[in-house]
Write an enzyme that holds these catalytic residues in place. Structure first.
Site, mmCIF file in Angstrom:
data_model
loop_
_atom_site.group_PDB
_atom_site.id
_atom_site.type_symbol
_atom_site.label_atom_id
_atom_site.label_comp_id
_atom_site.label_asym_id
_atom_site.label_seq_id
_atom_site.Cartn_x
_atom_site.Cartn_y
_atom_site.Cartn_z
ATOM 1 N N HIS A 200 87.025 19.241 20.288
ATOM 2 C CA HIS A 200 87.931 19.758 19.240
ATOM 3 C C HIS A 200 88.770 20.949 19.710
ATOM 4 C CE1 HIS A 200 86.166 17.062 16.391
ATOM 5 N NE2 HIS A 200 84.975 17.630 16.441
HETATM 6 ZN ZN LIG Z 1 80.965 15.343 16.480
#
Ligand SMILES: [Zn+2]
Length: 315
Positions: free
Chosen positions: A127
């Site tokens: 992320h």
């Molecule tokens: Zn994850």
């Protein structure tokens, strides 16, 4: 020894995580390690120590501003590195730089011919964006590997395969218009889970259109739906012929994860690992790196990651 599998575990790598009952605690490496020892996988792997990345290495993927910000927040030791998911605890800079540095060590080991496959349980921080941390991810170790493969080794056609329950937005968007980054991601539908992205119609932009494959699954779906989706991942890789494969095998897609709602058994992770080793052999000179990614139920991450490592060792 050419067929050796390097397994990256060690104290400094295990320190990547967050305190006070955060789901991404610092006990995750140990949960994996205990199961790996129980299964005898430690004896079959070449266990290798982690190393910390230098700032200039982090800056291959990240902006200088983000690297400096993490360093500052780590020294302060309180508050948040992003908008709230990723706390700034003391030493988080060193720990996050160790996740990325260890991935680079794995890459060097493969590129210098000492191994074909590496597995790094604490890694795959998919992320983190070039300019920011997000979703428990401070530095994007896989992004650093991709940009190093290109800058230092001249390898451009790279496949990134992600079966973590969350969409790998920190790798999808920076390479969305990059036709040589072959992307395949099976995850829980973004309308029902963080980070809310990875829709089936997101296939890449401009010249890269068609090089990205997103397969969202609805909450409650399990092994049957995974295996159906997996066939598309294999076809996608065969079509685009990568020279190197990166595999993020987050264990939060198994039934019983506290943060998500897919229902896999450990079988999909083992199957994906086995098949990717075959594809790596056919397409990429056998070269594949595995990263543990997410997974917040300790028994699940131990089972899924040991399954992946076992397939890497058998390949
Ligand atoms: Zn994850």
């Amino acid at each position: 020894m050419k067929n050796e599998v390097k397994l990256y575990v060690g104290e400094s790598l295990g320190k990547y995580g967050f305190p006070h009952g955060h789901p991404f605690g610092t006990d995750r490496q140990d949960a994996f390690w205990k199961e790996a020892v129980k299964r005898g996988l430690d004896k079959r792997s070449a266990i290798t120590d982690p190393r910390m990345a230098a700032e200039e290495e982090l800056r291959r993927f990240h902006t200088p501003k983000h690297v400096a910000w993490v360093k500052q927040k780590s020294a302060e030791g309180h508050g948040s590195i992003d908008y709230g998911d990723t706390p700034a605890c003391p030493g988080i800079y060193e720990a996050a730089a160790t996740v990325a540095g260890t991935a680079l060590h794995g890459l060097d080991t493969i590129m210098s011919g000492y191994a074909l496959r590496t597995f790094q349980p604490i890694g795959g921080l998919h992320h983190a964006r070039p300019d920011g941390a997000a979703g428990f991810c401070v530095f994007n170790d896989v992004g650093v590997v991709i940009d190093t493969l290109r800058e230092q080794f001249g390898i451009r056609r790279i496949a990134y395969v992600d079966i973590d329950v969350h969409h790998g937005d920190g790798l999808f968007y920076p390479y969305e218009d990059d036709a040589e980054l072959i992307y395949a991601d099976i995850h829980q539908d973004g309308r029902t889970l963080y980070p809310g992205t990875g829709h089936a119609n997101e296939t890449g932009k401009g010249a890269a259109k068609g090089t990205k494959l997103n397969i969202p699954l609805m909450p409650g779906m399990g092994d049957a739906e995974f295996f159906e989706a997996w066939e598309y991942v294999e076809a996608h890789l065969r079509k685009h012929k990568p020279d190197f494969i990166l595999f993020q095998c987050g264990a939060d897609s198994l039934a019983g994860d506290p943060l998500a709602m897919l229902q896999y058994t450990p079988a999909p992770h083992a199957h994906a690992a086995k098949r990717l080793c075959v594809l790596a052999g056919e397409l990429a000179g056998g070269r594949i790196m595995g990263f543990g990614g997410g997974g917040y139920n300790r028994a699940n991450l131990a089972a899924a990651w040991c399954g992946v490592l076992d397939e890497f060792l058998k390949a």
